[in-house]
Write a protein that holds these residues in place. Structure first.
Motif, PDB file in Angstrom:
ATOM      1  N   LEU A  11       1.593   4.287 -32.146  1.00  0.00           N
ATOM      2  CA  LEU A  11       1.857   5.702 -32.027  1.00  0.00           C
ATOM      3  C   LEU A  11       1.878   6.189 -30.513  1.00  0.00           C
ATOM      4  N   ILE A  12       0.898   5.439 -29.588  1.00  0.00           N
ATOM      5  CA  ILE A  12       1.124   5.794 -28.156  1.00  0.00           C
ATOM      6  C   ILE A  12       2.442   5.422 -27.799  1.00  0.00           C
ATOM      7  N   TRP A  14       5.469   5.202 -29.323  1.00  0.00           N
ATOM      8  CA  TRP A  14       6.462   6.276 -30.038  1.00  0.00           C
ATOM      9  C   TRP A  14       6.318   7.319 -28.897  1.00  0.00           C
ATOM     10  N   SER A  15       5.291   8.020 -28.685  1.00  0.00           N
ATOM     11  CA  SER A  15       4.942   9.105 -28.051  1.00  0.00           C
ATOM     12  C   SER A  15       5.435   9.141 -26.472  1.00  0.00           C
ATOM     13  N   VAL A  16       5.184   7.781 -25.978  1.00  0.00           N
ATOM     14  CA  VAL A  16       5.552   7.520 -24.596  1.00  0.00           C
ATOM     15  C   VAL A  16       7.156   7.571 -24.610  1.00  0.00           C
ATOM     16  N   TYR A  18       9.195   8.744 -26.645  1.00  0.00           N
ATOM     17  CA  TYR A  18      10.044  10.320 -26.858  1.00  0.00           C
ATOM     18  C   TYR A  18       9.722  11.048 -25.608  1.00  0.00           C
ATOM     19  N   THR A  19       8.845  11.129 -24.951  1.00  0.00           N
ATOM     20  CA  THR A  19       8.450  11.821 -23.781  1.00  0.00           C
ATOM     21  C   THR A  19       9.578  11.245 -22.513  1.00  0.00           C
ATOM     22  N   ASN A  22      12.841  12.529 -23.835  1.00  0.00           N
ATOM     23  CA  ASN A  22      13.235  14.072 -23.424  1.00  0.00           C
ATOM     24  C   ASN A  22      13.421  14.375 -22.153  1.00  0.00           C
ATOM     25  N   ASN A  40      16.642  12.818 -30.488  1.00  0.00           N
ATOM     26  CA  ASN A  40      15.653  12.262 -31.505  1.00  0.00           C
ATOM     27  C   ASN A  40      16.653  11.141 -32.125  1.00  0.00           C
ATOM     28  N   HIS A  47      13.464   3.049 -32.770  1.00  0.00           N
ATOM     29  CA  HIS A  47      12.207   2.889 -33.445  1.00  0.00           C
ATOM     30  C   HIS A  47      12.787   2.003 -34.698  1.00  0.00           C
TER      31      HIS A  47
END
Length: 66
Positions: A11-12, A14-16, A18-19, A22, A40, A47
């Motif tokens: 989860l961490i 994936w968030s990193v 994405y950031t 972005n 995306n 992913h």
């Protein structure tokens, strides 16, 4: 217990990811909607590749050479 830890780590991750995508990818020639769609898709491709690799690691044994 280990599955919860792996879930939190991914989860961490994936968030990193994405950031980073972005912030790093700026598509000035595209509209905002199209630029967000491309970003995306980049995250989704990474992913999907990671999911495939981890699934194959879990279910397909490595060859053992004697």
């Amino acid at each position: 217990n280990s599955q919860i830890i792996f879930t939190m780590i991914f989860l961490i991750f994936w968030s990193v990811l994405y950031t980073i995508v972005n912030l790093a990818c700026n598509f000035k020639s595209l509209s905002t909607k199209d630029a967000n769609d491309v970003k995306n898709r980049i995250v989704s491709i990474v992913h999907g590749i990671a999911s495939f690799w981890f699934a194959s690691y879990e279910y397909l044994p490595y060859p053992v050479f004697k």
